[in-house]
Scaffold this motif. Structure first.
Motif, mmCIF file in Angstrom:
data_model
loop_
_atom_site.group_PDB
_atom_site.id
_atom_site.type_symbol
_atom_site.label_atom_id
_atom_site.label_comp_id
_atom_site.label_asym_id
_atom_site.label_seq_id
_atom_site.Cartn_x
_atom_site.Cartn_y
_atom_site.Cartn_z
ATOM 1 N N GLN A 62 0.836 -1.199 0.000
ATOM 2 C CA GLN A 62 0.000 0.000 0.000
ATOM 3 C C GLN A 62 0.875 1.254 0.000
ATOM 4 O OE1 GLN A 62 -3.505 -0.443 2.813
ATOM 5 N NE2 GLN A 62 -2.180 -2.070 3.566
ATOM 6 N N ALA A 63 0.394 2.288 -0.602
ATOM 7 C CA ALA A 63 1.141 3.547 -0.662
ATOM 8 C C ALA A 63 1.314 4.121 0.746
ATOM 9 C CB ALA A 63 0.414 4.550 -1.544
ATOM 10 N N LEU A 64 2.458 4.772 0.972
ATOM 11 C CA LEU A 64 2.729 5.350 2.287
ATOM 12 C C LEU A 64 1.673 6.376 2.684
ATOM 13 C CD1 LEU A 64 6.603 5.893 2.049
ATOM 14 C CD2 LEU A 64 5.397 4.102 3.306
ATOM 15 N N GLU A 65 1.096 7.047 1.683
ATOM 16 C CA GLU A 65 0.124 8.108 1.963
ATOM 17 C C GLU A 65 -1.303 7.579 2.106
ATOM 18 O OE1 GLU A 65 2.038 7.963 -0.771
ATOM 19 O OE2 GLU A 65 3.688 9.263 -0.088
ATOM 20 N N LYS A 119 -1.601 4.159 6.889
ATOM 21 C CA LYS A 119 -1.489 4.997 8.071
ATOM 22 C C LYS A 119 -2.219 4.366 9.264
ATOM 23 C CE LYS A 119 -0.948 9.375 5.594
ATOM 24 N NZ LYS A 119 -1.540 10.709 5.287
ATOM 25 N N ALA A 120 -3.317 3.695 8.979
ATOM 26 C CA ALA A 120 -4.052 3.013 10.045
ATOM 27 C C ALA A 120 -3.223 1.854 10.608
ATOM 28 C CB ALA A 120 -5.379 2.497 9.516
ATOM 29 N N GLU A 121 -2.497 1.171 9.745
ATOM 30 C CA GLU A 121 -1.634 0.084 10.206
ATOM 31 C C GLU A 121 -0.515 0.632 11.094
ATOM 32 O OE1 GLU A 121 -0.200 -2.178 6.938
ATOM 33 O OE2 GLU A 121 -2.150 -3.056 6.467
ATOM 34 N N LEU A 174 0.263 -0.116 15.224
ATOM 35 C CA LEU A 174 1.549 -0.494 15.807
ATOM 36 C C LEU A 174 1.915 0.431 16.961
ATOM 37 C CD1 LEU A 174 3.655 -1.315 12.610
ATOM 38 C CD2 LEU A 174 2.688 -2.925 14.260
ATOM 39 N N LYS A 175 1.588 1.703 16.817
ATOM 40 C CA LYS A 175 1.851 2.649 17.908
ATOM 41 C C LYS A 175 1.031 2.305 19.144
ATOM 42 C CE LYS A 175 2.666 6.559 14.777
ATOM 43 N NZ LYS A 175 2.243 7.932 14.402
ATOM 44 N N ASP A 176 -0.190 1.844 18.923
ATOM 45 C CA ASP A 176 -1.090 1.542 20.032
ATOM 46 C C ASP A 176 -0.829 0.171 20.653
ATOM 47 O OD1 ASP A 176 -2.295 3.952 19.443
ATOM 48 O OD2 ASP A 176 -3.900 3.053 18.229
#
Length: 216
Positions: A62-65, A70-72, A76-78
């Motif tokens: 998937q594109a970085l943008e 971004k949800a993935e 990971l942050k959570d």
């Protein structure tokens, strides 16, 4: 003298027999594996079964943008890793190839399954090397059959990794913690492209070789 020799020979044979029935496998304790290099040209290495890595198709990440990527990253942050989960991470951190071969050794030691005697034919059926998935299955603990199993596994893992390396450097997708520095990695992270996952393809090579061969 012959009697004493016979007793010693019988004792030695008993010890060897009991040792041959031991299904335990001693495994060394290893540290986190950190490769000396990235083998950037690994995707160009000659494959063994695959005529070319072009036989394997891996879609672009998937594109970085993109919102999904971004949800993935946010997931990971959570993510909160428990001590037990970290133990699992550390277990596999020594290297997927090593761990799957370690598991194969354990299977070879524990599933010594000789073919069942055929009462009609009055003989033991012989496994077919041209069709290893057919009955009767190869008894892993038999040395020649175990050697064949390890050869199949090694070739599958090697070809899978060569194909993975081709797409890694074709797409050049860095690990999430390299894309977003606020993500905390649980293992050392290099500049090796993370997609497709080398651990995933190695696991797939193992599953493809052992599917249906051992009890789940």
């Amino acid at each position: 003298m012959p009697y004493k020799f016979l007793r010693l020979l019988t004792l030695a044979g008993s010890v060897l027999f009991l040792a041959s029935c031991d299904k335990s496998v001693e495994q060394p304790t290893l540290e986190v594996y950190e490769p000396a290099g990235l083998d950037e040209n690994g995707g160009q290495w000659k494959t063994i079964v695959l005529s070319s890595t072009d036989e394997v198709t891996v879609s672009a990440p998937q594109a970085l943008e993109s919102s999904s990527y971004k949800a993935e990253l946010q997931s990971l942050k959570d993510l909160k890793i428990t001590p037990e989960q970290q133990k699992t991470v550390d277990f596999w951190a020594v290297g997927g190839v090593y761990r799957w071969n370690e598991i194969a050794r354990t299977l070879a030691a524990n599933y010594n399954l000789p073919p069942v005697y055929d009462e009609i034919q009055k003989k033991y059926p012989v496994p077919d090397p041209a069709n290893p998935k057919a009955e009767p299955k190869f008894p892993f603990c038999n040395p020649p059959y175990a050697s064949r199993m390890f050869a199949y596994l090694g070739v599958a893992q090697y070809d899978a990794l060569v194909a993975a390396w081709k797409y890694k450097y074709q797409y050049s997708r860095l690990a999430p913690s390299k894309v977003d520095a606020s993500i905390t990695a649980t293992l050392p992270v290099s500049s090796l492209p993370s997609y497709p996952s080398e651990d995933a393809v190695v696991a797939g090579g193992f599953a493809g070789n052992f599917e249906g061969d051992v009890p789940r």
